[in-house]
Design a protein around this motif. Structure first.
Motif, PDB file in Angstrom:
ATOM      1  N   LEU A 134     -10.376 103.216  48.284  1.00 14.83           N
ATOM      2  CA  LEU A 134     -10.851 102.134  49.138  1.00 14.83           C
ATOM      3  C   LEU A 134     -11.677 101.108  48.362  1.00 14.83           C
ATOM      4  N   VAL A 135     -11.557  99.865  48.757  1.00 14.45           N
ATOM      5  CA  VAL A 135     -12.319  98.777  48.152  1.00 14.45           C
ATOM      6  C   VAL A 135     -13.819  99.039  48.276  1.00 14.45           C
ATOM      7  N   VAL A 136     -14.259  99.624  49.374  1.00 15.11           N
ATOM      8  CA  VAL A 136     -15.683  99.892  49.582  1.00 15.11           C
ATOM      9  C   VAL A 136     -16.223 100.965  48.634  1.00 15.11           C
ATOM     10  N   GLU A 137     -15.348 101.629  47.875  1.00 20.11           N
ATOM     11  CA  GLU A 137     -15.785 102.602  46.874  1.00 20.11           C
ATOM     12  C   GLU A 137     -16.092 101.944  45.528  1.00 20.11           C
ATOM     13  N   LEU A 138     -15.790 100.644  45.404  1.00 18.54           N
ATOM     14  CA  LEU A 138     -16.052  99.915  44.169  1.00 18.54           C
ATOM     15  C   LEU A 138     -17.485  99.396  44.136  1.00 18.54           C
TER      16      LEU A 138
ATOM     17  N   LEU B 199     -16.556  90.479  40.103  1.00 14.43           N
ATOM     18  CA  LEU B 199     -16.677  90.485  41.554  1.00 14.43           C
ATOM     19  C   LEU B 199     -17.690  91.568  41.915  1.00 14.43           C
ATOM     20  N   GLY B 200     -18.754  91.167  42.584  1.00 15.04           N
ATOM     21  CA  GLY B 200     -19.800  92.104  42.973  1.00 15.04           C
ATOM     22  C   GLY B 200     -19.573  92.657  44.365  1.00 15.04           C
ATOM     23  N   LEU B 201     -20.554  93.379  44.836  1.00 14.38           N
ATOM     24  CA  LEU B 201     -20.446  94.029  46.146  1.00 14.38           C
ATOM     25  C   LEU B 201     -20.186  93.043  47.266  1.00 14.38           C
TER      26      LEU B 201
ATOM     27  N   VAL C 143      -8.288  93.634  53.194  1.00 16.91           N
ATOM     28  CA  VAL C 143      -7.886  94.246  51.922  1.00 16.91           C
ATOM     29  C   VAL C 143      -8.634  95.572  51.839  1.00 16.91           C
ATOM     30  N   HIS C 144      -7.912  96.666  52.034  1.00 18.06           N
ATOM     31  CA  HIS C 144      -8.582  97.947  52.178  1.00 18.06           C
ATOM     32  C   HIS C 144      -8.553  98.834  50.947  1.00 18.06           C
ATOM     33  N   ASN C 145      -7.511  98.760  50.126  1.00 16.93           N
ATOM     34  CA  ASN C 145      -7.472  99.640  48.956  1.00 16.93           C
ATOM     35  C   ASN C 145      -7.331  98.836  47.661  1.00 16.93           C
TER      36      ASN C 145
END
Length: 87
Positions: free
Chosen positions: A14-18, A34-36, A47-49
């Motif tokens: 998931l993008v939220v894991e970055l 690209l930051g949080l 854009v989820h993954n």
């Protein structure tokens, strides 16, 4: 034309894991991180993954081209500390 899958072991994470994403254009040399904030915005826009995110990224300095002709280096930094390179 169907695009080939991103060949990366973390493609479905998931993008939220970055925690951040380093992007460099191999054609012009422009790079950015690209930051949080950017990553959460992408997630809010659907854009989820990681695979979906890689397909959306383009160089802001180069003329727009078809996705298969983009020449980018993308280095994710995951919240758990892991980092991998996609060429």
């Amino acid at each position: 034309m169907k695009r080939p899958p991103v060949n990366h072991p973390d493609a479905m994470r998931l993008v939220v894991e970055l925690s951040s994403l380093y992007v460099a254009c191999d054609d012009c040399g422009h790079s950015r991180i690209l930051g949080l904030d950017n990553l959460f915005k992408a997630s809010e826009l659907g854009v989820h993954n990681y695979m979906q995110l890689c397909r959306k990224i383009r160089c802001s300095e180069c003329p727009k081209t078809v996705p298969s002709l983009r020449n980018l280096t993308i280095r994710p930094t995951w919240i758990d500390g892991g980092s991998h390179t996609v060429a």
